[in-house]
Design a protein around this motif. Structure first.
Motif, PDB file in Angstrom:
ATOM      1  N   ASN A 125     -29.919-112.338  45.538  1.00 11.96           N
ATOM      2  CA  ASN A 125     -28.483-112.441  45.776  1.00 11.96           C
ATOM      3  C   ASN A 125     -27.771-111.105  45.612  1.00 11.96           C
ATOM      4  N   LYS A 126     -28.501-110.070  45.218  1.00 15.40           N
ATOM      5  CA  LYS A 126     -27.906-108.759  44.982  1.00 15.40           C
ATOM      6  C   LYS A 126     -28.340-107.772  46.071  1.00 15.40           C
ATOM      7  N   ILE A 127     -27.366-107.082  46.626  1.00 17.15           N
ATOM      8  CA  ILE A 127     -27.642-106.037  47.618  1.00 17.15           C
ATOM      9  C   ILE A 127     -28.019-104.747  46.887  1.00 17.15           C
ATOM     10  N   TRP A 128     -29.054-104.081  47.371  1.00 15.70           N
ATOM     11  CA  TRP A 128     -29.390-102.751  46.847  1.00 15.70           C
ATOM     12  C   TRP A 128     -28.850-101.670  47.771  1.00 15.70           C
ATOM     13  N   ALA A 129     -28.916-101.912  49.072  1.00 13.64           N
ATOM     14  CA  ALA A 129     -28.378-100.924  50.017  1.00 13.64           C
ATOM     15  C   ALA A 129     -28.074-101.582  51.353  1.00 13.64           C
ATOM     16  N   LEU A 130     -26.961-101.160  51.940  1.00 14.01           N
ATOM     17  CA  LEU A 130     -26.619-101.528  53.316  1.00 14.01           C
ATOM     18  C   LEU A 130     -26.077-100.256  53.969  1.00 14.01           C
ATOM     19  N   GLY A 131     -26.990 -99.350  54.243  1.00 16.20           N
ATOM     20  CA  GLY A 131     -26.578 -98.019  54.654  1.00 16.20           C
ATOM     21  C   GLY A 131     -26.030 -97.272  53.454  1.00 16.20           C
ATOM     22  N   GLY A 132     -25.314 -96.176  53.715  1.00 21.58           N
ATOM     23  CA  GLY A 132     -24.782 -95.412  52.600  1.00 21.58           C
ATOM     24  C   GLY A 132     -23.738 -94.402  53.027  1.00 21.58           C
ATOM     25  N   GLU A 133     -23.168 -93.752  52.029  1.00 20.26           N
ATOM     26  CA  GLU A 133     -22.101 -92.774  52.243  1.00 20.26           C
ATOM     27  C   GLU A 133     -22.418 -91.500  51.475  1.00 20.26           C
ATOM     28  N   ILE A 134     -21.974 -90.368  52.004  1.00 19.75           N
ATOM     29  CA  ILE A 134     -22.183 -89.073  51.346  1.00 19.75           C
ATOM     30  C   ILE A 134     -20.937 -88.701  50.563  1.00 19.75           C
ATOM     31  N   ASN A 135     -21.123 -88.348  49.306  1.00 16.66           N
ATOM     32  CA  ASN A 135     -20.039 -87.843  48.469  1.00 16.66           C
ATOM     33  C   ASN A 135     -20.246 -86.336  48.342  1.00 16.66           C
ATOM     34  N   TRP A 136     -19.527 -85.559  49.156  1.00 18.64           N
ATOM     35  CA  TRP A 136     -19.723 -84.113  49.173  1.00 18.64           C
ATOM     36  C   TRP A 136     -19.281 -83.424  47.888  1.00 18.64           C
TER      37      TRP A 136
END
Length: 287
Positions: A125-136
């Motif tokens: 029931n827990k998501i580990w990843a659904l794509g991602g984002e870069i924090n520059w």
């Protein structure tokens, strides 16, 4: 129907790799080849994996890290005529239809690389990843919706980052751009590769394709080993891509400050092994 080369990298993890292979063999997509690269395991993994039928088993000869081992498998798959490459962590299992869904998505010529929804193996029931984002400002990428409840929404969209845990890639990308960077050893090579691919193609995620990841099975959550290599690779990434970014000097100073604060917090808890691991990772990031 395109032939897909599936690359699994093994290091001292026979049971995980075996379970992953068994789940792959239950897939609905029929045209694939499994390449298991053993990264110089120090247990009996190699001998046991050699006994598994219908896989290509390759011994890397040395533990050169994530990029090194996967590149060996990628080259072998391309040589065998695979038009697409699936990089998949060996500590995963997959839904039977996930590869058929991703392969159909990759028919869109704009997309160079695509990922599924990755759920926590220990809690579906827990998501580990659904794509991602870069924090520059922090020179890091974050998995989207990590640790959030899975509400089964249909999400298919362009993203900035795809975890190396699972990525389906057009084979021609390796000819156009090159292979995974090998100088990180582990962590951040997927982020580096995503940046290179995004210069020519789009990166997407499709939540209708689902796999399960044994979170931190390979390196241990927040272990000294993980802390050293995460920090080592993060600072290497910063030094490579930071100078081209706005406010680099400011962000660089802030990152060093944050790391020293974390080292101090471990020292206050008398956790010298973790404090030293962070320091060691930063110190060795230029190597």
């Amino acid at each position: 129907m395109d032939k897909i080369g599936i690359i699994l990298l093994n290091y001292n993890a026979y049971e995980d790799t075996k379970e992953c292979i068994e789940s792959l063999k239950a897939m609905t997509y029929p045209n694939y080849e499994i390449f298991v690269v053993d990264n110089d395991s120090q247990d009996d993994s190699a001998d046991r994996l050699k006994q598994i039928k219908d896989i290509h088993f390759i011994e890397s000869g040395r533990n050169g890290g994530f990029g090194y081992g996967n590149n060996i498998g990628i080259k072998a798959a391309i040589k065998l005529g695979c038009q697409k490459i699936l990089l998949l962590n060996n500590d995963t299992t997959v839904e039977p239809d996930f590869l058929a869904i991703l392969n159909q998505d990759l028919e869109d010529s704009r997309i160079g690389m695509i990922a599924p929804k990755i759920l926590n193996y220990y809690d579906h029931n827990k998501i580990w990843a659904l794509g991602g984002e870069i924090n520059w400002p922090l020179f890091v990428a974050y998995n989207s919706l990590c640790d959030q409840e899975d509400h089964h929404q249909v999400i298919k969209k362009k993203v900035d980052f795809i975890s190396g845990c699972c990525m389906l890639i057009r084979s021609e990308i390796f000819e156009e751009i090159g292979y995974l960077p090998e100088d990180y050893f582990m962590y951040f090579e997927d982020l580096d590769f995503c940046l290179q691919v995004s210069n020519k193609y789009e990166l997407w995620v499709d939540s209708q394709a689902v796999i399960y990841h044994k979170v931190s099975a390979a390196s241990g959550e927040n272990s000294p080993f993980q802390l050293e290599w995460v920090n080592r690779s993060q600072f290497k990434f910063m030094k490579r891509y930071g100078p081209q970014r706005p406010k680099y000097t400011q962000y660089r100073c802030q990152l060093y400050f944050r790391k020293w604060i974390r080292i101090a917090s471990y020292l206050m808890k008398f956790d010298y092994s973790r404090a030293h691991a962070i320091y060691k990772g930063i110190k060795k990031s230029s190597k």
